[in-house]
Design a protein around this motif. Structure first.
Motif, PDB file in Angstrom:
ATOM      1  N   ASN A 183     -39.677  17.670 -12.361  1.00  0.00           N
ATOM      2  CA  ASN A 183     -39.162  16.546 -13.409  1.00  0.00           C
ATOM      3  C   ASN A 183     -40.593  15.919 -13.386  1.00  0.00           C
ATOM      4  OD1 ASN A 183     -36.580  17.170 -14.184  1.00  0.00           O
ATOM      5  ND2 ASN A 183     -36.114  16.114 -12.179  1.00  0.00           N
ATOM      6  N   LEU A 184     -40.996  15.614 -14.700  1.00  0.00           N
ATOM      7  CA  LEU A 184     -42.326  14.633 -14.952  1.00  0.00           C
ATOM      8  C   LEU A 184     -41.587  13.512 -14.880  1.00  0.00           C
ATOM      9  CD1 LEU A 184     -45.199  14.259 -15.365  1.00  0.00           C
ATOM     10  CD2 LEU A 184     -44.634  14.720 -17.894  1.00  0.00           C
ATOM     11  N   ARG A 185     -42.067  12.543 -14.068  1.00  0.00           N
ATOM     12  CA  ARG A 185     -41.737  11.117 -14.040  1.00  0.00           C
ATOM     13  C   ARG A 185     -42.382  10.185 -15.008  1.00  0.00           C
ATOM     14  NH1 ARG A 185     -37.523   7.356 -12.452  1.00  0.00           N
ATOM     15  NH2 ARG A 185     -38.457   5.446 -12.138  1.00  0.00           N
ATOM     16  N   ILE A 186     -41.918   9.626 -15.762  1.00  0.00           N
ATOM     17  CA  ILE A 186     -42.614   8.765 -16.884  1.00  0.00           C
ATOM     18  C   ILE A 186     -42.663   7.267 -16.767  1.00  0.00           C
ATOM     19  CG2 ILE A 186     -42.921   8.482 -19.434  1.00  0.00           C
ATOM     20  CD1 ILE A 186     -43.188  11.507 -18.521  1.00  0.00           C
ATOM     21  N   VAL A 187     -43.725   6.536 -16.915  1.00  0.00           N
ATOM     22  CA  VAL A 187     -43.489   5.192 -17.061  1.00  0.00           C
ATOM     23  C   VAL A 187     -44.522   4.865 -18.526  1.00  0.00           C
ATOM     24  CG1 VAL A 187     -44.796   3.028 -16.189  1.00  0.00           C
ATOM     25  CG2 VAL A 187     -43.957   4.940 -14.579  1.00  0.00           C
ATOM     26  N   ASN A 245     -36.993   9.455 -16.157  1.00  0.00           N
ATOM     27  CA  ASN A 245     -37.251   7.829 -16.867  1.00  0.00           C
ATOM     28  C   ASN A 245     -37.891   7.859 -17.991  1.00  0.00           C
ATOM     29  OD1 ASN A 245     -36.839   4.963 -16.186  1.00  0.00           O
ATOM     30  ND2 ASN A 245     -39.429   4.962 -15.760  1.00  0.00           N
ATOM     31  N   ILE A 246     -37.276   8.518 -19.266  1.00  0.00           N
ATOM     32  CA  ILE A 246     -37.977   8.721 -20.374  1.00  0.00           C
ATOM     33  C   ILE A 246     -37.117   8.163 -21.379  1.00  0.00           C
ATOM     34  CG2 ILE A 246     -38.515  11.104 -19.774  1.00  0.00           C
ATOM     35  CD1 ILE A 246     -36.196  12.074 -21.590  1.00  0.00           C
ATOM     36  N   ARG A 247     -37.595   8.160 -22.835  1.00  0.00           N
ATOM     37  CA  ARG A 247     -36.985   7.698 -23.986  1.00  0.00           C
ATOM     38  C   ARG A 247     -36.785   8.841 -24.749  1.00  0.00           C
ATOM     39  NH1 ARG A 247     -38.783   2.022 -24.775  1.00  0.00           N
ATOM     40  NH2 ARG A 247     -38.701   1.307 -22.899  1.00  0.00           N
ATOM     41  N   PRO A 248     -35.873   8.567 -25.729  1.00  0.00           N
ATOM     42  CA  PRO A 248     -35.548  10.112 -26.657  1.00  0.00           C
ATOM     43  C   PRO A 248     -36.868  10.841 -27.301  1.00  0.00           C
ATOM     44  CG  PRO A 248     -33.943   8.325 -26.968  1.00  0.00           C
ATOM     45  CD  PRO A 248     -34.915   7.748 -26.076  1.00  0.00           C
ATOM     46  N   HIS A 249     -37.760   9.934 -27.708  1.00  0.00           N
ATOM     47  CA  HIS A 249     -38.917  10.525 -28.344  1.00  0.00           C
ATOM     48  C   HIS A 249     -39.726  11.430 -27.314  1.00  0.00           C
ATOM     49  CE1 HIS A 249     -41.032   6.945 -26.862  1.00  0.00           C
ATOM     50  NE2 HIS A 249     -42.097   7.631 -26.568  1.00  0.00           N
ATOM     51  N   HIS A 250     -39.687  11.209 -25.960  1.00  0.00           N
ATOM     52  CA  HIS A 250     -40.243  11.844 -24.943  1.00  0.00           C
ATOM     53  C   HIS A 250     -39.719  13.249 -24.893  1.00  0.00           C
ATOM     54  CE1 HIS A 250     -41.532   7.719 -22.728  1.00  0.00           C
ATOM     55  NE2 HIS A 250     -42.681   8.308 -23.363  1.00  0.00           N
ATOM     56  N   LEU A 251     -38.524  13.257 -25.028  1.00  0.00           N
ATOM     57  CA  LEU A 251     -37.764  14.678 -24.769  1.00  0.00           C
ATOM     58  C   LEU A 251     -37.911  15.543 -26.042  1.00  0.00           C
ATOM     59  CD1 LEU A 251     -35.464  16.133 -23.844  1.00  0.00           C
ATOM     60  CD2 LEU A 251     -33.820  15.160 -25.038  1.00  0.00           C
ATOM     61  N   ALA A 252     -38.185  14.968 -27.282  1.00  0.00           N
ATOM     62  CA  ALA A 252     -38.537  15.738 -28.400  1.00  0.00           C
ATOM     63  C   ALA A 252     -39.935  16.254 -28.295  1.00  0.00           C
ATOM     64  CB  ALA A 252     -38.312  14.815 -29.626  1.00  0.00           C
ATOM     65  N   GLU A 253     -40.845  15.260 -27.885  1.00  0.00           N
ATOM     66  CA  GLU A 253     -42.361  15.782 -27.629  1.00  0.00           C
ATOM     67  C   GLU A 253     -42.397  16.961 -26.829  1.00  0.00           C
ATOM     68  OE1 GLU A 253     -46.571  13.464 -26.955  1.00  0.00           O
ATOM     69  OE2 GLU A 253     -44.950  12.707 -26.000  1.00  0.00           O
ATOM     70  N   ALA A 254     -41.606  16.804 -25.320  1.00  0.00           N
ATOM     71  CA  ALA A 254     -41.583  17.940 -24.471  1.00  0.00           C
ATOM     72  C   ALA A 254     -41.153  19.300 -25.037  1.00  0.00           C
ATOM     73  CB  ALA A 254     -40.896  17.440 -23.350  1.00  0.00           C
ATOM     74  N   GLN A 262     -29.387   3.765 -23.172  1.00  0.00           N
ATOM     75  CA  GLN A 262     -29.076   4.597 -22.175  1.00  0.00           C
ATOM     76  C   GLN A 262     -28.011   5.582 -22.455  1.00  0.00           C
ATOM     77  OE1 GLN A 262     -28.590   1.761 -19.076  1.00  0.00           O
ATOM     78  NE2 GLN A 262     -30.672   2.242 -18.251  1.00  0.00           N
ATOM     79  N   ARG A 263     -26.926   5.186 -23.119  1.00  0.00           N
ATOM     80  CA  ARG A 263     -25.738   6.112 -23.651  1.00  0.00           C
ATOM     81  C   ARG A 263     -26.137   7.081 -24.758  1.00  0.00           C
ATOM     82  NH1 ARG A 263     -21.242   3.382 -21.419  1.00  0.00           N
ATOM     83  NH2 ARG A 263     -21.603   1.367 -20.719  1.00  0.00           N
ATOM     84  N   GLU A 264     -27.026   6.498 -25.549  1.00  0.00           N
ATOM     85  CA  GLU A 264     -27.419   7.585 -26.432  1.00  0.00           C
ATOM     86  C   GLU A 264     -27.984   8.761 -25.989  1.00  0.00           C
ATOM     87  OE1 GLU A 264     -29.951   5.369 -29.164  1.00  0.00           O
ATOM     88  OE2 GLU A 264     -28.243   3.853 -30.013  1.00  0.00           O
ATOM     89  N   LEU A 265     -29.243   8.352 -24.970  1.00  0.00           N
ATOM     90  CA  LEU A 265     -29.829   9.634 -24.326  1.00  0.00           C
ATOM     91  C   LEU A 265     -28.782  10.371 -23.651  1.00  0.00           C
ATOM     92  CD1 LEU A 265     -32.523  10.657 -23.983  1.00  0.00           C
ATOM     93  CD2 LEU A 265     -32.854   9.311 -21.847  1.00  0.00           C
ATOM     94  N   LEU A 266     -27.854  10.090 -22.921  1.00  0.00           N
ATOM     95  CA  LEU A 266     -26.802  10.781 -22.309  1.00  0.00           C
ATOM     96  C   LEU A 266     -26.179  11.925 -23.414  1.00  0.00           C
ATOM     97  CD1 LEU A 266     -24.283   9.868 -19.526  1.00  0.00           C
ATOM     98  CD2 LEU A 266     -23.616  10.760 -21.682  1.00  0.00           C
ATOM     99  N   ASP A 267     -25.833  11.090 -24.596  1.00  0.00           N
ATOM    100  CA  ASP A 267     -25.030  11.868 -25.546  1.00  0.00           C
ATOM    101  C   ASP A 267     -26.132  12.892 -26.004  1.00  0.00           C
ATOM    102  OD1 ASP A 267     -22.788  10.329 -25.180  1.00  0.00           O
ATOM    103  OD2 ASP A 267     -23.183   9.091 -26.783  1.00  0.00           O
ATOM    104  N   LEU A 268     -27.241  12.589 -26.347  1.00  0.00           N
ATOM    105  CA  LEU A 268     -28.284  13.541 -26.975  1.00  0.00           C
ATOM    106  C   LEU A 268     -28.513  14.646 -25.868  1.00  0.00           C
ATOM    107  CD1 LEU A 268     -30.583  13.994 -29.208  1.00  0.00           C
ATOM    108  CD2 LEU A 268     -31.922  12.785 -27.566  1.00  0.00           C
ATOM    109  N   CYS A 269     -28.514  14.468 -24.662  1.00  0.00           N
ATOM    110  CA  CYS A 269     -28.613  15.554 -23.826  1.00  0.00           C
ATOM    111  C   CYS A 269     -27.246  16.465 -23.916  1.00  0.00           C
ATOM    112  CB  CYS A 269     -28.726  15.152 -22.477  1.00  0.00           C
ATOM    113  SG  CYS A 269     -30.432  14.452 -22.083  1.00  0.00           S
ATOM    114  N   GLY A 270     -26.229  15.933 -24.179  1.00  0.00           N
ATOM    115  CA  GLY A 270     -24.974  16.721 -24.120  1.00  0.00           C
ATOM    116  C   GLY A 270     -24.875  17.672 -25.338  1.00  0.00           C
TER     117      GLY A 270
END
Length: 298
Positions: free
Chosen positions: A138-142, A170-179, A200-208
């Motif tokens: 995992n790439l840990r983000i700050v 430790n990401i935001r949704p845009h990090h996921l899209a970029e990766a 935080q809940r939005e990111l969990l749902d997005l991953c699901g």
């Protein structure tokens, strides 16, 4: 609950890429020391005790261990404890590690790794764990800036065979899209628990929605973070715990697992009793009414 007889298999399974893991795993952050984790003056934990906890975790069906080279205290490194306790590793054991942050030999935090330094961090994890490749990194983000250059460096190491799968922490949704424009992402590790924010809940749902594993950290510790489990449980948490005959910490952990089949738990401990309690949560089923009540405490 008879936690002594319950194994991690009771929690069900999920896939990290082509690797199948039980949804209850083990986090190694607290293993090298007593008290607060990731502080320079931490008191080292007894080596034999740490080894016993790791071996018992695997005996109880844990096949997903989360670690990092920066998990250490004076005299103790989580990675080297894992190597000593579990090597040669079981075929089904998945070890996930993190890169990005760094600590010097005294334990003081250093600036986050540049793309060029990430290879050194990957190689240090390989050396400490005694592996020729890492299952998941995992790439840990700050911060909120672009991760393309750093994630791209890890993608190159994946192509070279040093890494099997990639994740983010430790990401935001845009990090996921970029990766995802660079390489597949199999998991996201973010802070999450009963008191999670809507973001935080939005990111969990997005991953699901994308069938990406979501791996919450501090789901038991809450605001205690690296200091350990919170004692500030709400009356609702206490009431549900009493109804099930378990601890409030177990209810907090069960609630996170209730959020979706893609949610993986990685509670950490250096105590055999707490280990059994954490694994026993895999058989604990909350009703929708209980889950809604707990959600309302946020």
């Amino acid at each position: 609950m008879t936690s002594q007889t319950i194994t991690a298999a009771a929690s069900g399974t999920w896939e990290l890429g082509d690797l199948t893991v039980h949804r209850i795993g083990f986090g190694a952050m607290r293993l090298p020391q007593y008290g607060e984790a990731l502080v320079a003056d931490a008191l080292p934990r007894d080596r034999d005790q740490a080894v016993r906890v790791l071996r018992r975790a695997v005996e109880l069906g844990v096949n997903h261990i989360d670690t990092a080279a920066f998990y250490f205290s004076p005299l103790r490194s989580a990675n080297e404890l894992i190597n000593r306790a579990l090597g040669p590793y079981p075929d089904d054991l998945v070890i996930t590690t993190k890169v990005g942050p760094g600590r010097d030999a005294s334990g003081e935090w250093q600036a986050h790794a540049t793309p060029g330094q990430l290879r050194g961090q990957v190689e240090e994890n390989l050396r400490q764990l005694g592996r020729d490749h890492l299952d998941v990194v995992n790439l840990r983000i700050v911060g909120t800036g672009s991760i393309a250059e750093r994630f791209g460096a890890l993608a190159e190491l994946r192509e070279a065979g040093l890494i099997r799968h990639l994740g983010l922490s430790n990401i935001r949704p845009h990090h996921l899209a970029e990766a995802q424009h660079i390489a597949p992402v199999v998991c996201v590790q973010n802070m999450y628990g009963i008191d999670a924010s809507p973001e935080q809940r939005e990111l969990l749902d997005l991953c699901g929605e994308q069938r990406i594993a979501f791996v919450p950290f501090y789901s038991i510790a809450g605001t205690g973070r690296t200091a350990g489990a919170t004692t500030g449980h709400s009356p609702e948490v206490h009431a549900v715990a009493l109804a099930h005959g378990v601890t409030p910490a177990q209810i907090r952990l069960a609630w996170t697992l209730h959020q979706g089949p893609h949610v993986l738990a990685i509670p950490g401990t250096g105590d055999l009793g707490h280990l059994a309690e954490n694994i026993a949560v895999g058989s604990l089923r909350l009703t929708e009414e209980e889950a809604a009540t707990l959600r309302g405490t946020a």
